[in-house]
Design a protein around this motif. Structure first.
Motif, short mmCIF file in Angstrom:
data_model
loop_
_atom_site.label_atom_id
_atom_site.label_comp_id
_atom_site.label_asym_id
_atom_site.label_seq_id
_atom_site.Cartn_x
_atom_site.Cartn_y
_atom_site.Cartn_z
N ALA A 3 0.84 -1.19 0.00
CA ALA A 3 0.00 0.00 0.00
C ALA A 3 0.87 1.24 0.00
CB ALA A 3 -0.91 0.00 1.22
N CYS A 4 0.23 2.37 -0.29
CA CYS A 4 0.96 3.63 -0.36
C CYS A 4 0.02 4.76 0.04
CB CYS A 4 1.46 3.82 -1.79
SG CYS A 4 2.67 5.11 -1.97
N ARG A 19 4.70 7.63 1.00
CA ARG A 19 5.18 6.65 1.96
C ARG A 19 4.39 5.35 1.79
NH1 ARG A 19 5.53 8.45 8.04
NH2 ARG A 19 7.34 9.49 7.16
N GLY A 20 5.10 4.24 1.67
CA GLY A 20 4.43 2.97 1.42
C GLY A 20 4.95 1.86 2.30
N GLY A 80 9.06 -1.13 4.16
CA GLY A 80 8.45 0.05 3.56
C GLY A 80 9.48 0.95 2.92
N SER A 81 8.97 2.03 2.35
CA SER A 81 9.82 3.00 1.68
C SER A 81 9.15 4.36 1.77
CB SER A 81 10.01 2.59 0.21
OG SER A 81 10.85 3.49 -0.45
N GLU A 82 9.96 5.41 1.83
CA GLU A 82 9.44 6.78 1.94
C GLU A 82 8.86 7.31 0.64
OE1 GLU A 82 9.07 8.82 4.60
OE2 GLU A 82 9.61 7.08 5.80
N ASN A 83 9.46 6.99 -0.48
CA ASN A 83 9.04 7.56 -1.76
C ASN A 83 8.82 6.43 -2.75
OD1 ASN A 83 8.43 9.47 -3.70
ND2 ASN A 83 10.55 9.73 -4.30
N GLN A 93 4.78 -0.63 -6.67
CA GLN A 93 6.12 -1.06 -6.23
C GLN A 93 6.03 -1.87 -4.94
OE1 GLN A 93 7.89 2.88 -6.18
NE2 GLN A 93 9.31 2.28 -7.82
N MET A 94 5.20 -1.43 -4.01
CA MET A 94 5.07 -2.14 -2.74
C MET A 94 4.44 -3.53 -2.94
SD MET A 94 6.40 -0.35 -0.25
CE MET A 94 7.72 -0.32 -1.45
#
Length: 70
Positions: free
Chosen positions: A9-10, A16-17, A36-39, A44-45
């Motif tokens: 999810a994002c 943020r995802g 997770g990732s900030e950008n 992608q997630m």
């Protein structure tokens, strides 16, 4: 049979995802993977969840992989 359930999810797109995966191996406790990732984007997630779940295994396995993404 090994079953894997994944989701990603994002908040914002990009934004943020996060991703998660639960691996069910017969006669073992479920294995939870997440990150997770900030950008990032929701797509992608979703992919990262599936990739990391499959990377968990060192040997070739027969796996059922379930995701809500097309």
């Amino acid at each position: 049979m090994i079953n894997i359930y994944t989701d990603g999810a994002c908040s914002g797109n990009p934004g943020r995802g996060g991703w998660g995966a639960v691996i069910f191996i017969p006669e073992k406790k479920p294995i939870h993977l997440f990150g997770g990732s900030e950008n990032t984007t929701n797509n992608q997630m979703e992919l990262i969840a599936a990739i990391n779940a499959l990377k968990y295994f060192e040997k070739v396995q027969i796996i059922n992989l379930y995701t809500d993404s097309k």
